[in-house]
Design a protein around this motif. Structure first.
Motif, short mmCIF file in Angstrom:
data_model
loop_
_atom_site.label_atom_id
_atom_site.label_comp_id
_atom_site.label_asym_id
_atom_site.label_seq_id
_atom_site.Cartn_x
_atom_site.Cartn_y
_atom_site.Cartn_z
N GLY A 100 -6.56 -4.47 -16.66
CA GLY A 100 -6.53 -2.96 -15.86
C GLY A 100 -5.13 -2.53 -16.09
O GLY A 100 -4.35 -2.88 -16.97
N LYS A 101 -4.91 -1.40 -15.53
CA LYS A 101 -3.68 -0.68 -15.55
C LYS A 101 -3.24 -0.13 -14.12
O LYS A 101 -4.00 0.07 -13.14
CB LYS A 101 -3.74 0.78 -16.32
N LEU A 102 -2.06 -0.29 -14.05
CA LEU A 102 -1.32 0.04 -12.92
C LEU A 102 -0.40 1.39 -13.01
O LEU A 102 0.37 1.58 -14.07
CB LEU A 102 -0.32 -0.54 -12.29
N SER A 103 -0.69 2.75 -12.32
CA SER A 103 0.09 3.81 -12.63
C SER A 103 1.52 3.93 -11.90
O SER A 103 1.39 3.37 -10.81
CB SER A 103 -0.52 5.14 -12.50
N THR A 104 2.47 4.37 -12.58
CA THR A 104 3.69 4.54 -12.04
C THR A 104 4.00 6.11 -11.86
O THR A 104 3.76 6.77 -12.75
CB THR A 104 4.97 3.86 -12.49
N LYS A 105 4.90 6.53 -10.77
CA LYS A 105 5.32 7.98 -10.64
C LYS A 105 6.47 8.29 -11.98
O LYS A 105 6.15 9.49 -12.33
CB LYS A 105 5.87 8.12 -9.52
N THR A 106 7.18 7.48 -12.31
CA THR A 106 8.11 7.72 -13.31
C THR A 106 8.21 6.46 -14.29
O THR A 106 7.56 5.07 -13.97
CB THR A 106 9.69 7.66 -12.85
N ASN A 107 8.76 6.61 -15.48
CA ASN A 107 8.83 5.44 -16.63
C ASN A 107 9.63 4.36 -16.06
O ASN A 107 10.82 4.57 -15.48
CB ASN A 107 9.14 6.22 -17.87
N LEU A 108 9.46 3.44 -16.30
CA LEU A 108 10.32 2.13 -15.82
C LEU A 108 11.12 1.91 -17.17
O LEU A 108 10.85 2.16 -18.16
CB LEU A 108 9.46 0.84 -15.38
N GLY A 110 13.99 -1.15 -18.52
CA GLY A 110 14.79 -2.63 -18.35
C GLY A 110 13.64 -3.58 -18.05
O GLY A 110 12.57 -3.42 -18.22
N PRO A 111 14.08 -4.71 -17.55
CA PRO A 111 13.29 -6.15 -17.11
C PRO A 111 12.31 -5.57 -16.33
O PRO A 111 12.30 -4.58 -15.21
CB PRO A 111 14.03 -7.10 -16.73
N LEU A 112 11.12 -6.42 -16.21
CA LEU A 112 10.04 -6.54 -15.13
C LEU A 112 9.86 -7.69 -14.56
O LEU A 112 10.04 -8.59 -15.47
CB LEU A 112 8.80 -5.84 -15.90
N ARG A 113 9.62 -7.87 -13.45
CA ARG A 113 9.61 -9.04 -12.59
C ARG A 113 8.31 -9.23 -11.71
O ARG A 113 8.06 -7.92 -11.29
CB ARG A 113 11.03 -9.30 -11.97
N ALA A 114 7.82 -10.36 -11.72
CA ALA A 114 6.65 -10.65 -10.86
C ALA A 114 7.02 -11.55 -9.90
O ALA A 114 7.68 -12.73 -10.15
CB ALA A 114 5.63 -10.91 -11.82
N SER A 115 6.58 -11.46 -8.47
CA SER A 115 6.77 -12.45 -7.66
C SER A 115 5.36 -12.59 -6.77
O SER A 115 4.60 -11.85 -6.80
CB SER A 115 7.80 -12.38 -6.70
N LEU A 116 5.24 -13.88 -6.19
CA LEU A 116 4.12 -14.02 -5.09
C LEU A 116 4.05 -13.13 -3.93
O LEU A 116 5.66 -12.71 -3.78
CB LEU A 116 3.79 -15.40 -4.77
N VAL A 125 -2.54 -8.32 -0.81
CA VAL A 125 -1.43 -8.43 -1.79
C VAL A 125 -1.52 -9.75 -2.44
O VAL A 125 -1.33 -10.71 -1.66
CB VAL A 125 -0.22 -7.98 -1.40
N VAL A 126 -1.61 -9.81 -3.80
CA VAL A 126 -1.74 -10.87 -4.32
C VAL A 126 -0.53 -11.09 -5.10
O VAL A 126 -0.06 -12.32 -5.42
CB VAL A 126 -2.95 -11.12 -5.48
N LEU A 127 0.19 -10.16 -5.48
CA LEU A 127 1.51 -10.36 -6.15
C LEU A 127 2.27 -8.99 -5.99
O LEU A 127 1.71 -7.97 -5.81
CB LEU A 127 1.42 -10.97 -7.46
N LYS A 128 3.60 -9.07 -6.36
CA LYS A 128 4.68 -7.98 -6.21
C LYS A 128 5.08 -7.90 -7.80
O LYS A 128 5.43 -8.91 -8.28
CB LYS A 128 5.47 -7.96 -5.25
N LEU A 129 5.28 -6.63 -8.20
CA LEU A 129 6.03 -6.36 -9.30
C LEU A 129 7.36 -5.58 -9.00
O LEU A 129 7.22 -4.70 -8.20
CB LEU A 129 5.10 -5.56 -10.31
N VAL A 139 8.83 -1.07 -6.26
CA VAL A 139 7.97 -2.45 -5.88
C VAL A 139 6.77 -1.83 -5.71
O VAL A 139 6.50 -0.85 -5.08
CB VAL A 139 8.54 -2.93 -4.54
N ILE A 140 5.76 -2.69 -6.63
CA ILE A 140 4.55 -2.49 -6.65
C ILE A 140 3.75 -3.55 -6.09
O ILE A 140 3.73 -4.82 -6.46
CB ILE A 140 3.96 -2.12 -8.10
N ASP A 141 2.99 -3.39 -5.07
CA ASP A 141 1.99 -4.18 -4.31
C ASP A 141 0.72 -4.52 -5.26
O ASP A 141 0.00 -3.29 -5.23
CB ASP A 141 1.75 -3.94 -2.92
N VAL A 142 0.28 -5.32 -5.75
CA VAL A 142 -0.76 -5.55 -6.67
C VAL A 142 -1.68 -6.31 -5.75
O VAL A 142 -1.57 -7.45 -5.20
CB VAL A 142 -0.46 -6.33 -7.93
#
Length: 151
Positions: A100-108, A110-116, A125-129, A139-142
């Motif tokens: 799958g793909k998630l869309s963002t309003k702007t380009n990110l 640097g680092p990307l992090r994921a958490s529960l 919500v199963v995880l957060k980016l 912050v993206i709620d997945v």
């Protein structure tokens, strides 16, 4: 100790936008021209296991916080790759396919992090980016609906 790298990338001049290890350090993810996945064995040998053709410019890569090698359950066997085309691609780390793909309003960048999810989050919500954009923290709620079923 020395670090033995076998066929991880074909071109030593490739740009690297992000680097990530899974929960126990069994799997390495690298976002460059493509996304590369390698097993990490002792004594510090990295061996290419597969790759996925993600967008060739971008930002970081992160694993699902519970990813623990290729034998992780399908819902945890994920990496997230931020690209300069306004998307975060979800890649299965065992089969090197899109989940799958998630869309963002702007380009990110640097680092990307994921958490529960946090205790106060909606149960869907199963995880957060977490990523950075020129406008600040993103912050993206997945949810489970965002993730396609894996093989």
């Amino acid at each position: 100790p020395s670090l033995n790298i076998q066929d991880l990338v074909n071109n030593a001049s490739d740009q690297v936008f992000g680097l990530a290890l899974d929960k126990t350090g069994k799997t390495l993810g690298l976002h460059g021209v493509e996304s590369y996945f390698a097993s990490v064995a002792k004594p510090f040998t990295q061996r290419l296991q597969g790759k996925y053709a993600t967008f060739g410019q971008g930002a970081g890569i992160a694993f699902h916080p519970e990813a623990d090698g290729i034998n992780s359950p399908a819902d945890q066997r994920l990496s997230f790759v931020a690209s300069n085309n306004g998307t975060i691609e979800m890649v299965d780390i065992a089969y090197y396919t899109s989940r799958g793909k998630l869309s963002t309003k702007t380009n990110l960048y640097g680092p990307l992090r994921a958490s529960l999810p946090f205790p106060t989050d909606d149960p869907s919500v199963v995880l957060k980016l977490f990523g950075l954009s020129p406008k600040g923290l993103v912050v993206i709620d997945v949810t489970a609906a965002d993730i396609q079923a894996g093989p």
